[in-house]
Design a protein around this motif. Structure first.
Motif, PDB file in Angstrom:
ATOM      1  N   ILE A  17       0.839  -1.203   0.000  1.00  8.65           N
ATOM      2  CA  ILE A  17       0.000   0.000   0.000  1.00  8.65           C
ATOM      3  C   ILE A  17       0.872   1.251   0.000  1.00  8.65           C
ATOM      4  CG2 ILE A  17      -1.581   1.387   1.412  1.00  8.65           C
ATOM      5  CD1 ILE A  17      -2.974  -1.209   2.207  1.00  8.65           C
ATOM      6  N   VAL A  18       1.945   1.242   0.784  1.00  9.10           N
ATOM      7  CA  VAL A  18       2.769   2.442   0.953  1.00  9.10           C
ATOM      8  C   VAL A  18       3.782   2.630  -0.175  1.00  9.10           C
ATOM      9  CG1 VAL A  18       4.559   3.475   2.415  1.00  9.10           C
ATOM     10  CG2 VAL A  18       2.480   2.570   3.445  1.00  9.10           C
ATOM     11  N   MET A  19       4.314   1.547  -0.712  1.00  2.00           N
ATOM     12  CA  MET A  19       5.396   1.649  -1.692  1.00  2.00           C
ATOM     13  C   MET A  19       5.109   2.611  -2.849  1.00  2.00           C
ATOM     14  SD  MET A  19       7.212  -2.050  -2.158  1.00  2.00           S
ATOM     15  CE  MET A  19       8.384  -2.645  -0.941  1.00  2.00           C
ATOM     16  N   PRO A  20       3.956   2.510  -3.511  1.00  2.00           N
ATOM     17  CA  PRO A  20       3.731   3.413  -4.638  1.00  2.00           C
ATOM     18  C   PRO A  20       3.636   4.882  -4.237  1.00  2.00           C
ATOM     19  CG  PRO A  20       2.206   1.551  -4.695  1.00  2.00           C
ATOM     20  CD  PRO A  20       2.859   1.546  -3.355  1.00  2.00           C
ATOM     21  N   MET A  21       3.269   5.168  -2.999  1.00  3.05           N
ATOM     22  CA  MET A  21       3.097   6.546  -2.548  1.00  3.05           C
ATOM     23  C   MET A  21       4.359   7.153  -1.969  1.00  3.05           C
ATOM     24  SD  MET A  21      -0.656   6.719  -0.742  1.00  3.05           S
ATOM     25  CE  MET A  21      -0.302   5.530   0.550  1.00  3.05           C
ATOM     26  N   THR A  22       5.423   6.359  -1.873  1.00  4.47           N
ATOM     27  CA  THR A  22       6.602   6.799  -1.148  1.00  4.47           C
ATOM     28  C   THR A  22       7.195   8.082  -1.703  1.00  4.47           C
ATOM     29  OG1 THR A  22       7.161   4.564  -0.423  1.00  4.47           O
ATOM     30  CG2 THR A  22       8.955   6.146  -0.506  1.00  4.47           C
ATOM     31  N   SER A  23       7.330   8.186  -3.015  1.00  3.91           N
ATOM     32  CA  SER A  23       7.920   9.389  -3.615  1.00  3.91           C
ATOM     33  C   SER A  23       7.061  10.614  -3.309  1.00  3.91           C
ATOM     34  CB  SER A  23       8.053   9.209  -5.130  1.00  3.91           C
ATOM     35  OG  SER A  23       8.596  10.357  -5.724  1.00  3.91           O
ATOM     36  N   TRP A  24       5.743  10.477  -3.400  1.00 10.20           N
ATOM     37  CA  TRP A  24       4.847  11.597  -3.123  1.00 10.20           C
ATOM     38  C   TRP A  24       4.898  11.995  -1.652  1.00 10.20           C
ATOM     39  CZ3 TRP A  24       0.290  11.847  -0.120  1.00 10.20           C
ATOM     40  CH2 TRP A  24      -0.476  13.005  -0.280  1.00 10.20           C
ATOM     41  N   LEU A  25       4.918  11.024  -0.758  1.00  5.92           N
ATOM     42  CA  LEU A  25       4.980  11.317   0.673  1.00  5.92           C
ATOM     43  C   LEU A  25       6.303  11.996   1.038  1.00  5.92           C
ATOM     44  CD1 LEU A  25       3.402   8.022   2.063  1.00  5.92           C
ATOM     45  CD2 LEU A  25       2.421  10.321   2.228  1.00  5.92           C
ATOM     46  N   ALA A  26       7.395  11.571   0.408  1.00  2.00           N
ATOM     47  CA  ALA A  26       8.684  12.221   0.661  1.00  2.00           C
ATOM     48  C   ALA A  26       8.650  13.673   0.223  1.00  2.00           C
ATOM     49  CB  ALA A  26       9.790  11.468  -0.077  1.00  2.00           C
TER      50      ALA A  26
ATOM     51  N   ARG B  93       1.290  -5.596  12.965  1.00  2.63           N
ATOM     52  CA  ARG B  93       2.097  -6.002  11.817  1.00  2.63           C
ATOM     53  C   ARG B  93       1.706  -5.217  10.559  1.00  2.63           C
ATOM     54  NH1 ARG B  93       6.744  -8.524  10.626  1.00  2.63           N
ATOM     55  NH2 ARG B  93       5.896  -9.998   9.128  1.00  2.63           N
ATOM     56  N   LEU B  94       0.427  -4.933  10.401  1.00  2.00           N
ATOM     57  CA  LEU B  94      -0.018  -4.109   9.278  1.00  2.00           C
ATOM     58  C   LEU B  94       0.634  -2.734   9.324  1.00  2.00           C
ATOM     59  CD1 LEU B  94      -1.970  -3.558   6.850  1.00  2.00           C
ATOM     60  CD2 LEU B  94      -3.632  -2.762   8.560  1.00  2.00           C
ATOM     61  N   LEU B  95       0.609  -2.115  10.500  1.00  2.00           N
ATOM     62  CA  LEU B  95       1.181  -0.776  10.655  1.00  2.00           C
ATOM     63  C   LEU B  95       2.709  -0.812  10.573  1.00  2.00           C
ATOM     64  CD1 LEU B  95      -1.223   0.455  13.476  1.00  2.00           C
ATOM     65  CD2 LEU B  95      -1.261   1.097  11.063  1.00  2.00           C
ATOM     66  N   GLN B  96       3.322  -1.881  11.085  1.00  2.00           N
ATOM     67  CA  GLN B  96       4.766  -2.053  10.936  1.00  2.00           C
ATOM     68  C   GLN B  96       5.126  -2.165   9.455  1.00  2.00           C
ATOM     69  OE1 GLN B  96       6.451  -5.863  11.724  1.00  2.00           O
ATOM     70  NE2 GLN B  96       8.333  -5.059  12.632  1.00  2.00           N
ATOM     71  N   GLY B  97       4.306  -2.906   8.700  1.00  2.00           N
ATOM     72  CA  GLY B  97       4.543  -3.054   7.271  1.00  2.00           C
ATOM     73  C   GLY B  97       4.412  -1.743   6.519  1.00  2.00           C
ATOM     74  N   MET B  98       3.522  -0.869   6.951  1.00  2.00           N
ATOM     75  CA  MET B  98       3.380   0.439   6.298  1.00  2.00           C
ATOM     76  C   MET B  98       4.610   1.302   6.539  1.00  2.00           C
ATOM     77  SD  MET B  98      -0.699   1.200   6.911  1.00  2.00           S
ATOM     78  CE  MET B  98      -0.770   2.531   5.711  1.00  2.00           C
ATOM     79  N   GLY B  99       5.183   1.185   7.731  1.00  2.00           N
ATOM     80  CA  GLY B  99       6.447   1.881   7.978  1.00  2.00           C
ATOM     81  C   GLY B  99       7.577   1.257   7.185  1.00  2.00           C
ATOM     82  N   GLY B 100       7.589  -0.072   7.115  1.00  2.00           N
ATOM     83  CA  GLY B 100       8.664  -0.776   6.412  1.00  2.00           C
ATOM     84  C   GLY B 100       8.642  -0.569   4.916  1.00  2.00           C
ATOM     85  N   GLY B 101       7.458  -0.452   4.304  1.00  2.00           N
ATOM     86  CA  GLY B 101       7.365  -0.244   2.866  1.00  2.00           C
ATOM     87  C   GLY B 101       8.102   1.005   2.417  1.00  2.00           C
ATOM     88  N   ALA B 102       8.076   2.026   3.256  1.00  2.00           N
ATOM     89  CA  ALA B 102       8.787   3.264   2.922  1.00  2.00           C
ATOM     90  C   ALA B 102      10.297   3.086   3.038  1.00  2.00           C
ATOM     91  CB  ALA B 102       8.321   4.388   3.846  1.00  2.00           C
ATOM     92  N   LEU B 103      10.742   2.255   3.962  1.00  2.00           N
ATOM     93  CA  LEU B 103      12.184   2.096   4.188  1.00  2.00           C
ATOM     94  C   LEU B 103      12.886   1.543   2.956  1.00  2.00           C
ATOM     95  CD1 LEU B 103      12.357   0.589   7.801  1.00  2.00           C
ATOM     96  CD2 LEU B 103      12.435   2.974   7.084  1.00  2.00           C
ATOM     97  N   LEU B 104      12.258   0.568   2.316  1.00  2.00           N
ATOM     98  CA  LEU B 104      12.914  -0.121   1.211  1.00  2.00           C
ATOM     99  C   LEU B 104      13.150   0.821   0.031  1.00  2.00           C
ATOM    100  CD1 LEU B 104      13.942  -2.945   0.659  1.00  2.00           C
ATOM    101  CD2 LEU B 104      11.760  -3.457  -0.437  1.00  2.00           C
ATOM    102  N   VAL B 105      12.112   1.531  -0.375  1.00  2.00           N
ATOM    103  CA  VAL B 105      12.210   2.407  -1.546  1.00  2.00           C
ATOM    104  C   VAL B 105      13.055   3.637  -1.240  1.00  2.00           C
ATOM    105  CG1 VAL B 105      10.898   3.810  -3.163  1.00  2.00           C
ATOM    106  CG2 VAL B 105      10.013   1.586  -2.450  1.00  2.00           C
ATOM    107  N   THR B 106      12.826   4.263  -0.088  1.00  2.00           N
ATOM    108  CA  THR B 106      13.553   5.492   0.237  1.00  2.00           C
ATOM    109  C   THR B 106      15.029   5.215   0.452  1.00  2.00           C
ATOM    110  OG1 THR B 106      11.521   6.200   1.378  1.00  2.00           O
ATOM    111  CG2 THR B 106      13.466   7.569   1.665  1.00  2.00           C
ATOM    112  N   SER B 107      15.367   4.047   0.999  1.00  2.00           N
ATOM    113  CA  SER B 107      16.778   3.685   1.160  1.00  2.00           C
ATOM    114  C   SER B 107      17.487   3.679  -0.190  1.00  2.00           C
ATOM    115  CB  SER B 107      16.905   2.300   1.799  1.00  2.00           C
ATOM    116  OG  SER B 107      16.458   2.305   3.126  1.00  2.00           O
ATOM    117  N   GLN B 108      16.836   3.112  -1.186  1.00  2.00           N
ATOM    118  CA  GLN B 108      17.439   3.054  -2.514  1.00  2.00           C
ATOM    119  C   GLN B 108      17.660   4.455  -3.076  1.00  2.00           C
ATOM    120  OE1 GLN B 108      15.233   0.749  -5.362  1.00  2.00           O
ATOM    121  NE2 GLN B 108      16.817   0.900  -6.924  1.00  2.00           N
ATOM    122  N   THR B 109      16.674   5.332  -2.921  1.00  2.00           N
ATOM    123  CA  THR B 109      16.797   6.691  -3.437  1.00  2.00           C
ATOM    124  C   THR B 109      17.910   7.452  -2.726  1.00  2.00           C
ATOM    125  OG1 THR B 109      14.409   6.673  -3.838  1.00  2.00           O
ATOM    126  CG2 THR B 109      15.521   8.807  -3.923  1.00  2.00           C
TER     127      THR B 109
END
Length: 529
Positions: free
Chosen positions: A68-77, A113-129
């Motif tokens: 859910i969070v991954m596609p929105m990561t760039s916009w949220l940043a 775990r759902l909320l942990q996953g929402m935090g984690g989804g941002a970590l993966l993509v933003t780390s790469q950027t």
């Protein structure tokens, strides 16, 4: 929308080293948590008074939060500033890791775990950027190699680490180990990570709330279907059928909304870049092979060979080390100008060889040493896939497009893994039933060999004091278990062969497809900015 040029974000010396280590550890935390709980489900079930089916939601909820969070990561940043968003995501991930460990019921654990996953989804993509933009263009391949360590090695580290913790401590510690790393990472992020200087943010009235809702509903439904489909018998289950329809229509309307709304939360227009389109497809294939093979090998060793979770996890470690060793080498080769499509073709070929080796070595009692060579092929093959795929995906993107492109490749890699596990589960279940039917049809219990085998088993049991009638019944059950075991081995072999064919087909496709576009849009890391 204007923003600072990414050259202003390039770091040097100890500052870049700190940022790199922080980002890698955050990516590693997120990936490890995807698989670390797999080996603790039985223990959680007993402690929380839940069924295995209920506890498996601990995995499903985390995956749904991720996608859910991954596609929105760039916009949220963009809305909150990359540093602030990254730090907040680390804090969310860490806080809910603590709450997961303290959960008193299965309902609480699934929610956390759902909320942990929402935090984690941002970590993966933003780390790469962050890693990509901290390095000058000529060192982008090196940056990709460093980031790849967490993405490729992480899924392998989860099961053995989880097995060790469950065997020696208690299941809450699989979440508590995130806390000290998360605290340190949050502090280092606040102190060292910098953000692009965005000129403006989207006003609250202009935020695409409908798009956010469509994204959450459609991608969340899709992930649910993939995670639960096989267990719930796919479309014969009403919930699976309804959510499949919701996912299809939700994704259609979400894409239409984002292409027509003035302030989209997901920039689909970045997919006009042909290299990124190729990279997103290859990321899906990579996720399919990476997570599919990470899933099937421990399952085989535990289910058929009787290994413990820790033993199964440790089997994968040497290959993970091979991947870690090869990553910098592949990055250096790319930096010297090697065409990514040739490295991809070699990586696909090695992964094909790994799958073929799996097909030929599997038996009901395959020895540990037999796995070493094939897993080394996997480890080296993955290193030759991840870095070139990232190079192809992000090489011709600039500034904010890098984050948008990373969101797409990260999401597709995650969905590739979800599709891979779901398809493998279904395929293996159906092939298992087919092989069992074939074996039973050819098993003539009136033949001399079958009769002799039953008599041998019966006599052996009677020698141990089992009455004759019970010994005969047990002998037939042993024969039935033998048939089941053999049919399971054949179904695992079928999966490896299917994966081999999939990656074999990709070899010429990669060479032809990327080469045909090279003259129009070269894959050149130095052109990233």
């Amino acid at each position: 929308m204007s923003f600072a040029t990414s050259e202003s974000l390039v770091e040097y010396g100890s500052r870049r080293a700190i940022i790199t280590i922080t980002a890698i550890f955050c990516a590693l935390l997120e990936i490890v948590d995807t698989t670390i709980v797999n080996v603790a489900l039985q223990t959680m079930s007993g402690n929380l008074g839940a069924t295995i089916s209920e506890v498996s939601w601990v995995i499903t909820a985390y995956a749904i939060g991720n996608v859910i969070v991954m596609p929105m990561t760039s916009w949220l940043a963009q809305q909150f500033g990359r540093r602030n968003y990254f730090a907040a995501s680390i804090i969310i991930f860490t806080v809910f890791s603590f709450l997961c460990g303290n959960a008193n019921s299965i309902g609480e654990l699934i929610l956390f775990r759902l909320l942990q996953g929402m935090g984690g989804g941002a970590l993966l993509v933003t780390s790469q950027t962050i890693i990509t933009e901290s390095y000058p263009p000529e060192d982008r391949a090196k940056a990709t190699a460093l980031y790849g360590l967490g993405v490729i090695v992480g899924p392998t580290l989860g099961p053995p680490l989880g097995g060790y913790i469950v065997d020696n401590f208690s299941w809450p510690f699989i979440f508590y180990i995130n806390i000290p790393i998360g605290i340190i990472a949050a502090i280092l992020t606040i102190l060292f990570v910098r953000s692009p200087k965005y000129a403006e943010k989207t006003k609250a009235a202009d935020v695409d709330w409908i798009g956010i809702g469509l994204l959450a509903i459609s991608v969340g439904s899709l992930q649910y279907v993939l995670e639960r489909g096989q267990e719930d018998d796919w479309f014969s289950n009403t919930a699976i059928l309804v959510l499949s329809v919701v996912a299809v229509f939700g994704i259609f309307f979400f894409i239409w909304r984002e292409l027509t709304y003035r302030n989209p939360i997901v920039a689909f227009k970045v997919l006009r870049n042909r290299n990124l389109r190729v990279g997103t497809i290859l990321s899906f294939v990579l996720g399919f092979g990476l997570y599919g093979s990470t899933y099937i090998i421990p399952l085989y060793t535990q289910q058929l060979l009787g290994w413990t979770a820790l033993q199964s996890g440790l089997l994968m470690v040497p290959a993970a080390l091979a991947t870690a060793f090869m990553m910098p080498i592949v990055g250096a080769i790319l930096k010297k100008g090697a065409p990514p499509q040739y490295l991809l073709a070699i990586g696909m070929t090695l992964f094909t060889m790994f799958c073929l080796a799996g097909y030929f070595i599997l038996t009901p009692d395959t020895g540990r040493d037999s796995f070493f060579g094939m897993l080394m092929l996997r480890g080296v093959g993955l290193s030759l896939l991840f870095i070139p795929i990232t190079a192809v995906s992000l090489s011709t993107l600039k500034g904010q497009e890098i984050g948008q492109g990373a969101s797409f490749t990260g999401l597709m890699r995650q969905l590739g893994g979800s599709f891979g596990v779901a398809i493998i589960n279904t395929y293996m279940s159906r092939r298992n039933a087919l092989h069992r039917s074939d074996l039973v049809a050819h098993l003539n219990m009136n033949s001399g060999n079958a009769v002799n085998r039953v008599q041998q088993l019966q006599q052996g049991l009677m020698a141990k004091g089992v009455p004759a009638d019970k010994a005969l019944l047990s002998s037939y059950k042993i024969m039935d278990m033998s048939v089941m075991k053999q049919s399971s081995v054949l179904s695992y072999m079928d999966v490896f062969m299917a994966l081999a064919i999939m990656f074999m087909v990709c070899v010429p496709v990669v060479l032809i497809f990327i080469r045909n576009r090279k003259s129009a849009e070269p894959v050149d890391l130095s052109s990233a900015h």
